[in-house]
Motif scaffolding. Structure first.
Motif, PDB file in Angstrom:
ATOM      1  N   ARG A 152      -1.426   6.587  -7.019  1.00 29.57           N
ATOM      2  CA  ARG A 152      -2.281   5.442  -7.390  1.00 29.57           C
ATOM      3  C   ARG A 152      -1.691   4.130  -6.844  1.00 29.57           C
ATOM      4  N   ARG A 153      -0.363   3.970  -6.984  1.00 30.68           N
ATOM      5  CA  ARG A 153       0.274   2.731  -6.488  1.00 30.68           C
ATOM      6  C   ARG A 153       0.153   2.629  -4.973  1.00 30.68           C
TER       7      ARG A 153
ATOM      8  N   ILE B  20      -2.679   0.301   0.003  1.00 34.84           N
ATOM      9  CA  ILE B  20      -3.523   0.562   1.181  1.00 34.84           C
ATOM     10  C   ILE B  20      -4.853  -0.191   1.044  1.00 34.84           C
ATOM     11  N   VAL B  21      -5.441  -0.094  -0.141  1.00 32.60           N
ATOM     12  CA  VAL B  21      -6.762  -0.701  -0.357  1.00 32.60           C
ATOM     13  C   VAL B  21      -6.683  -2.223  -0.216  1.00 32.60           C
ATOM     14  N   ARG B  22      -5.653  -2.834  -0.805  1.00 31.43           N
ATOM     15  CA  ARG B  22      -5.546  -4.299  -0.675  1.00 31.43           C
ATOM     16  C   ARG B  22      -5.365  -4.690   0.786  1.00 31.43           C
ATOM     17  N   ARG B  23      -4.615  -3.903   1.523  1.00 34.28           N
ATOM     18  CA  ARG B  23      -4.429  -4.230   2.945  1.00 34.28           C
ATOM     19  C   ARG B  23      -5.734  -4.060   3.727  1.00 34.28           C
ATOM     20  N   MET B  24      -6.499  -3.014   3.405  1.00 33.44           N
ATOM     21  CA  MET B  24      -7.771  -2.798   4.122  1.00 33.44           C
ATOM     22  C   MET B  24      -8.800  -3.874   3.792  1.00 33.44           C
ATOM     23  N   VAL B  25      -8.816  -4.287   2.535  1.00 31.64           N
ATOM     24  CA  VAL B  25      -9.887  -5.211   2.114  1.00 31.64           C
ATOM     25  C   VAL B  25      -9.464  -6.666   2.308  1.00 31.64           C
TER      26      VAL B  25
ATOM     27  N   GLY C 123      -6.132  -7.804   3.487  1.00 32.04           N
ATOM     28  CA  GLY C 123      -5.118  -8.103   4.509  1.00 32.04           C
ATOM     29  C   GLY C 123      -3.712  -7.834   4.018  1.00 32.04           C
ATOM     30  N   ASP C 124      -2.773  -7.838   4.975  1.00 24.35           N
ATOM     31  CA  ASP C 124      -1.393  -7.446   4.661  1.00 24.35           C
ATOM     32  C   ASP C 124      -0.743  -8.363   3.627  1.00 24.35           C
ATOM     33  N   ALA C 125      -1.147  -9.633   3.607  1.00 19.30           N
ATOM     34  CA  ALA C 125      -0.529 -10.576   2.665  1.00 19.30           C
ATOM     35  C   ALA C 125      -0.761 -10.147   1.218  1.00 19.30           C
ATOM     36  N   ALA C 126      -1.815  -9.364   0.987  1.00 21.94           N
ATOM     37  CA  ALA C 126      -2.169  -8.975  -0.387  1.00 21.94           C
ATOM     38  C   ALA C 126      -1.516  -7.664  -0.812  1.00 21.94           C
ATOM     39  N   ALA C 127      -0.802  -7.015   0.102  1.00 23.42           N
ATOM     40  CA  ALA C 127      -0.317  -5.652  -0.177  1.00 23.42           C
ATOM     41  C   ALA C 127       0.390  -5.539  -1.523  1.00 23.42           C
ATOM     42  N   GLY C 128       1.260  -6.505  -1.840  1.00 21.05           N
ATOM     43  CA  GLY C 128       2.070  -6.384  -3.059  1.00 21.05           C
ATOM     44  C   GLY C 128       1.566  -7.252  -4.203  1.00 21.05           C
ATOM     45  N   ASP C 129       0.330  -7.696  -4.146  1.00 20.96           N
ATOM     46  CA  ASP C 129      -0.160  -8.621  -5.174  1.00 20.96           C
ATOM     47  C   ASP C 129      -0.507  -7.874  -6.472  1.00 20.96           C
ATOM     48  N   GLU C 130       0.535  -7.620  -7.249  1.00 20.34           N
ATOM     49  CA  GLU C 130       0.347  -6.894  -8.515  1.00 20.34           C
ATOM     50  C   GLU C 130      -0.367  -7.760  -9.550  1.00 20.34           C
ATOM     51  N   GLU C 131      -0.218  -9.085  -9.400  1.00 20.08           N
ATOM     52  CA  GLU C 131      -0.897  -9.957 -10.372  1.00 20.08           C
ATOM     53  C   GLU C 131      -2.416  -9.798 -10.240  1.00 20.08           C
ATOM     54  N   LEU C 132      -2.902  -9.832  -9.012  1.00 21.72           N
ATOM     55  CA  LEU C 132      -4.340  -9.629  -8.798  1.00 21.72           C
ATOM     56  C   LEU C 132      -4.754  -8.261  -9.350  1.00 21.72           C
TER      57      LEU C 132
END
Ligand code: HEM
Length: 478
Positions: A204-205, A210-215, A217-226
């Motif tokens: 799941r993690r 992957i999903v944040r990067r696809m939708v 972009g790479d800057a969002a990959a680790g955005d756990e707050e979102l």
């Protein structure tokens, strides 16, 4: 007037589906033809209503429509809840001779379609007549994606649907950004195959990154707050706005999340879904703000998160069917993106364990079902899971038979509808299956899945529910 018709003004429209019909016919009236009885609506009796609520509607509500509650799913899986629901629907079909049955839903009367001819008609009716934004669905989804296509109607809906179709490349099995998406999956997948076990929380993690990067972009990959904000909104959406204060808090959280999504979209790599939406011609036009092309991403994030459970269940089924797994070998090692056989496995997993087990709509005009006329504002339900697991119509209904999806015309076969059919069919179908297949292939490329939990017996009918949160897979290097 229902909430949905109030929003669209549909009840004020005098449009009727049947030309020349101006109102709801009096079903008891004498038609002037003594030999032709007027068809009467089939209504569930009190005991039937209670049984339907206890075995179908309430379990679905408690499970959570847009964010599955893992413990409830596990409990219902252990109790065999889907079997109760199927038994109820079969009994209703037998009692009413297959006619659509009017039952009491959460927000009022609802027509349940149990016959294939009615189901076909459901898919054939235009979305302007049989609208996606049924009141119960709207109450939940409007917290998650107030400007999403599925919450929209009329011309706005058509525009938003066009943006979805084009950004998601709804008519193409391989998305134009496939190469970039494959690269993202290739970078993230190694985390899954470090040890000899793969459990669902890790999957799941990884899928979330992957999903944040696809939708976004790479800057969002680790955005756990979102991720936490979106999770809180999804959890609240399960309550369908019953908890007013909490719903208002979820609306405020949505505004924060939407602003964050806009920020990412403004600097996202050109191949990402939000960049494609932002650069879509409709996003530049005079109605751009109302259309909210980038806002469609809230549904895309939700829908792509389903890839985790889909991959977990596909791998578990392949562990129980080693010959199927072996047959994928050449395709998986070949490294292509088409992966027809693996896609068939993913589609078969979705037939058995659909992400959307019930399809709910609302009529925006008078409609006729099996000779009975119903007014605009009628909720209509296709219990899709019941139909695609119905042994009366689907051979080997409870078995894992991926080859059925390789037959010509399988994608249009209305007995099976993991993505629905017609004008409301999922525009992200190909992208979803592609993503799930690429990730499954990444696991299978250097490994065999030799076992897993919960135990799946290939010689027995598969269970109706498979709780993904408890899935644990055993991997062996090849
Ligand atoms: C892979 C698993 C998926 C499954 C099983 C699935 C299934 C479905 C189903 C059954 C519907 C119709 C819902 C209804 O009638 O209420 C639907 C609608 C939709 N799906 Fe998917 N979906 C999947 C993935 C995706 C993905 C990856 C996206 C986008 C990235 C997506 C975007 C949409 C949208 C925008 C709609 C609304 C369509 C409309 O209102 O016309 N889906 N999906």
């Amino acid at each position: 007037m229902t909430e949905a018709t109030a929003r669209s003004g549909a009840a004020d429209e005098s449009t009727t589906e049947a030309a020349g019909t101006t109102g709801i016919p009096d079903r008891t009236a004498d038609t002037g033809s003594a030999s032709l009885p007027v068809p009467r609506p089939a209504r569930a009796g009190r005991a039937e209503t209670v049984r339907f609520a206890a075995t179908h509607t309430l379990p679905a509500f408690v499970r959570g429509a847009f964010h599955l509650r893992p413990r409830v799913v596990a409990a219902q899986a252990a109790l065999g809840q889907q079997g109760w629901s199927a038994a109820t629907l079969r009994a209703m079909r037998a009692r009413h001779g297959g006619a659509p049955v009017e039952v009491r839903g959460l927000s009022g009367p609802m027509l349940v379609l149990l016959d294939q001819a009615d189901v076909r008609r459901f898919y054939e009716l235009p979305v302007r007549t049989l609208a996606m934004d049924a009141p119960d669905k709207y109450k939940a989804l409007s917290l998650l994606e107030p400007t999403g296509v599925i919450c929209s109607h009329g011309d706005t809906r058509e525009e938003r649907r066009r943006v979805n179709d084009e950004v998601l490349a709804a008519d193409r099995p391989v998305h134009p950004s496939c190469e970039e998406f494959r690269a993202v999956i290739a970078q993230e997948a190694p985390a899954l195959i470090q040890g000899s076990e793969l459990d669902f929380p890790l999957l799941r993690r990884t899928v979330a990154r992957i999903v944040r990067r696809m939708v976004l972009g790479d800057a969002a990959a680790g955005d756990e707050e979102l991720a936490r904000w979106l999770l809180a909104i999804r959890e609240e959406s399960n309550w369908m706005r019953m908890r007013r204060r909490r719903a208002a808090a979820a609306e405020a959280l949505y505004r924060k999340a939407a602003a964050r999504v806009e920020e990412y979209a403004a600097r996202a790599e050109p191949h990402t879904l939000t960049a494609l939406a932002r650069n879509h011609p409709a996003a530049q036009g005079p109605d751009a703000a109302a259309l909210d092309a980038v806002g469609q991403a809230h549904h895309w994030l939700l829908a792509l998160d389903a890839v985790g459970p889909i991959v977990a269940r596909t791998l578990l089924l392949l562990a129980a069917h080693p010959a199927e797994q072996e047959a994928l070998r050449a395709e998986v090692d070949g490294g292509g993106a088409e992966l027809p056989r693996l896609r068939a496995c993913v589609e078969e997993t979705l037939r058995l364990f659909p992400v959307v087990p019930d399809l709910l709509r609302v009529t925006r005009a008078e409609t006729e079902w099996s000779g009975v006329h119903y007014p605009a504002g009628t909720a209509v339900l296709v219990p899709a899971l019941f139909h695609q697991r119905d042994p009366e119509h689907v051979p080997a209904a409870h078995q894992f038979v991926p080859a059925r999806w390789l037959r010509p015309g399988a994608a249009q076969d209305i007995r099976m509808a993991p993505f629905s059919h017609g004008g409301g069919r999922c525009p992200g179908e190909h992208l979803g299956v592609l993503t799930a297949s690429l990730l499954t292939a990444a696991v299978l490329r250097g490994h065999r899945v030799t076992g897993g939990r919960p135990a799946v017996d290939p010689c027995r009918p598969l269970p109706g529910l498979l709780a993904s949160a408890g899935i644990r897979l055993t991997l062996a290097p090849r």
